[in-house]
Structures are given as structure tokens and as C-alpha cells.
Design a protein around this motif. Structure first.
Motif, PDB file in Angstrom:
ATOM      1  N   ILE A  48       0.820  -1.015   0.000  1.00 25.00           N
ATOM      2  CA  ILE A  48      -0.035   0.046   0.114  1.00 25.00           C
ATOM      3  C   ILE A  48       0.691   1.183  -0.057  1.00 25.00           C
ATOM      4  CG2 ILE A  48      -1.706   1.308   1.325  1.00 25.00           C
ATOM      5  CD1 ILE A  48      -3.022  -1.206   0.033  1.00 25.00           C
ATOM      6  N   MET A  49       1.967   1.208   0.920  1.00 22.82           N
ATOM      7  CA  MET A  49       2.924   2.257   0.945  1.00 22.82           C
ATOM      8  C   MET A  49       3.539   2.750  -0.460  1.00 22.82           C
ATOM      9  SD  MET A  49       3.670   4.615   3.066  1.00 22.82           S
ATOM     10  CE  MET A  49       3.400   4.106   4.976  1.00 22.82           C
ATOM     11  N   LYS A  50       4.006   1.546  -1.047  1.00 22.17           N
ATOM     12  CA  LYS A  50       4.740   1.717  -2.278  1.00 22.17           C
ATOM     13  C   LYS A  50       3.646   2.338  -3.359  1.00 22.17           C
ATOM     14  CE  LYS A  50       8.331  -1.843  -2.274  1.00 22.17           C
ATOM     15  NZ  LYS A  50       8.559  -2.911  -2.671  1.00 22.17           N
ATOM     16  N   ALA A  51       2.241   1.871  -3.260  1.00 20.50           N
ATOM     17  CA  ALA A  51       1.338   2.119  -4.443  1.00 20.50           C
ATOM     18  C   ALA A  51       1.074   3.871  -4.014  1.00 20.50           C
ATOM     19  CB  ALA A  51       0.124   1.540  -4.195  1.00 20.50           C
ATOM     20  N   ILE A  52       1.212   4.355  -2.876  1.00 17.68           N
ATOM     21  CA  ILE A  52       0.857   5.632  -2.601  1.00 17.68           C
ATOM     22  C   ILE A  52       1.974   6.397  -3.019  1.00 17.68           C
ATOM     23  CG2 ILE A  52       0.611   7.265  -0.818  1.00 17.68           C
ATOM     24  CD1 ILE A  52      -0.833   5.270   0.902  1.00 17.68           C
ATOM     25  N   TYR A  53       3.073   6.141  -3.028  1.00 19.12           N
ATOM     26  CA  TYR A  53       4.429   6.835  -3.427  1.00 19.12           C
ATOM     27  C   TYR A  53       4.362   6.816  -4.768  1.00 19.12           C
ATOM     28  CZ  TYR A  53       6.542   7.463   1.085  1.00 19.12           C
ATOM     29  OH  TYR A  53       7.130   7.966   2.374  1.00 19.12           O
ATOM     30  N   ASP A  54       4.170   5.635  -5.476  1.00 20.88           N
ATOM     31  CA  ASP A  54       3.726   5.577  -7.060  1.00 20.88           C
ATOM     32  C   ASP A  54       2.783   6.433  -7.676  1.00 20.88           C
ATOM     33  OD1 ASP A  54       6.017   3.670  -7.132  1.00 20.88           O
ATOM     34  OD2 ASP A  54       4.621   2.011  -7.457  1.00 20.88           O
ATOM     35  N   MET A  55       1.753   6.738  -6.713  1.00 18.63           N
ATOM     36  CA  MET A  55       0.622   7.624  -7.201  1.00 18.63           C
ATOM     37  C   MET A  55       1.214   9.183  -7.015  1.00 18.63           C
ATOM     38  SD  MET A  55      -3.113   7.812  -5.661  1.00 18.63           S
ATOM     39  CE  MET A  55      -2.701   7.972  -3.930  1.00 18.63           C
TER      40      MET A  55
END
Length: 215
Positions: free
Chosen positions: A149-156
Motif C-alpha cells: 500500500i505504501m509503495k502504491a501511494i508513493y507511486d501515485m
């Protein structure tokens, strides 16, 4: 969670005719998977009839069929984060709204989730957030799920938002949060641990109240 509010443009500027609410009611009963209309949704959510009509018109503009699949959901979400890649976070978010796991989000699914996020109690909001992080829905959050989830937020958010972001930064943040939440050090976070930790975090509690009066 505030990013949810940019999925659809809900509030039309033009004045509507009185007959439009009747048309909304008829269309809603035609496109929804279940027979309940605005009156039933008013009883099931914390939105007024007028708010539901506004929400429905916004949803209908983006999803004329009355349901949205994951690819369409991703396309809509991506419009608001052009500087990054929102597809993975949109995937997780879609699964959180798709409570019956049938591969589509209906208007009912959408407003039920939105009602919790905007008007729900702290307990309801945290339960919803836990469900988002519990990717495989086994009742626990693992460190890898939190990292996904954290990686997805940074990618977004995109690299331009974090110009000096190092590759290991998301994992470092997860290590801190996970150690704080995993009180008994058994390698997983239960819903009780998650809620207890969040309720004792002033920043998280403040964010819980940010969007209560959006509509």
C-alpha cells in the motif's frame, strides 16, 4: 483517504428541474443490481436524499451503466494524479469498495463506502481503512501488505513530489509504523492493534475529521 474525493465531480452548477429527481429515481431503479432506490439508500447511509441525488448524478455521468469496473475506475482515478502512476493504489481502493467481490462497483457500493469515509464514526472509518490494508482479507495486516500500500501511494504521488526520495524510503516508513502497531510482536497487525494505534495518533485522528462536511 482524502484522495477519494477527487474520483468524481459530484456537484453540478446548473439549476435542475423538479422532474429531474423523479428521473434520477427511475434511472436508479433501472441500472442498479438491487431494487432499493434513493429512499432505501437514505436509510442505509448518512446522506440526505438531496445529497444522494447529487452523488448519483456525478456517478451516472462517469458510469452511465450504473456500475464501474476496475479498468474504468483506474482510468478515472489516473486523471487526478497525472504526475504519478495511480493504477496500483486504484486497484486496492477498488477492491475496498467492491465489498461483494464481483468485479464491479455499483452506485450502492460507492455511496455505502463514501458514507463511512465522510460521515462514519471513528471506529467505522478505521475498520474501512483496515480492510483496505488487509489485501488478502484474512483478518490481519502483514508488513508486506502495508509495504504494498505504501509503495502504491508513493507511486501515485509521483517522483516529482518527492525529488530526493530514496528507493528504500517506503520500507523504512513501514518498518516504523509496523513496529508501532504490532504490539505483541507476532509479525501481523490485528484490527484491535490497528485501531488502538490509530486512535492514539493525533495526526491520524485529525485526518479522520477533514472531509466530514464535504457535500
Amino acid at each position: 483517504m482524502g484522495a477519494l474525493m477527487v474520483i468524481f465531480s459530484f456537484q453540478p452548477k446548473q439549476r435542475r428541474k423538479a422532474t429531474d429527481s423523479v428521473e434520477d429515481e427511475l434511472e436508479l431503479s433501472a441500472v442498479r443490481h438491487r431494487p432499493e432506490g434513493l429512499e432505501q439508500l437514505e436509510a442505509q447511509t448518512r446522506f440526505s436524499r438531496k445529497e444522494l441525488q447529487i452523488l448519483y448524478r456525478g456517478f451516472k455521468n462517469e458510469c452511465p451503466s450504473g456500475v464501474v469496473n476496475e479498468e474504468t475506475f483506474k482510468d478515472i482515478y489516473a486523471q487526478f494524479f497525472p504526475q504519478g502512476d495511480a493504477s496500483t493504489y486504484a486497484h486496492f481502493l477498488f477492491n475496498a469498495f467492491d465489498t461483494d467481490h464481483n468485479g464491479s462497483v455499483s452506485f450502492e457500493d460507492f455511496v455505502m463506502g463514501l458514507s463511512i469515509l465522510l460521515r462514519g464514526t471513528i471506529q467505522e472509518k478505521l475498520n474501512w481503512a483496515f480492510n483496505l490494508y488487509d489485501i488478502n482479507k484474512d483478518g490481519y495486516i502483514t508488513k508486506e501488505e502495508m509495504l504494498d500500500i505504501m509503495k502504491a501511494i508513493y507511486d501515485m504521488m509521483g517522483k516529482c513530489t518527492y525529488p530526493v526520495l530514496r528507493e528504500e524510503t517506503p520500507r523504512q516508513h513501514v518498518e516504523v509504523f509496523f513496529q508501532k502497531m504490532d504490539k505483541n510482536k507476532d509479525g501481523v497487525v490485528t484490527i484491535d492493534e490497528f485501531i488502538d494505534c490509530c486512535q492514539n495518533d493525533e495526526n491520524i485522528m485529525r485526518s479522520m475529521h477533514l472531509f466530514e462536511n464535504v457535500l
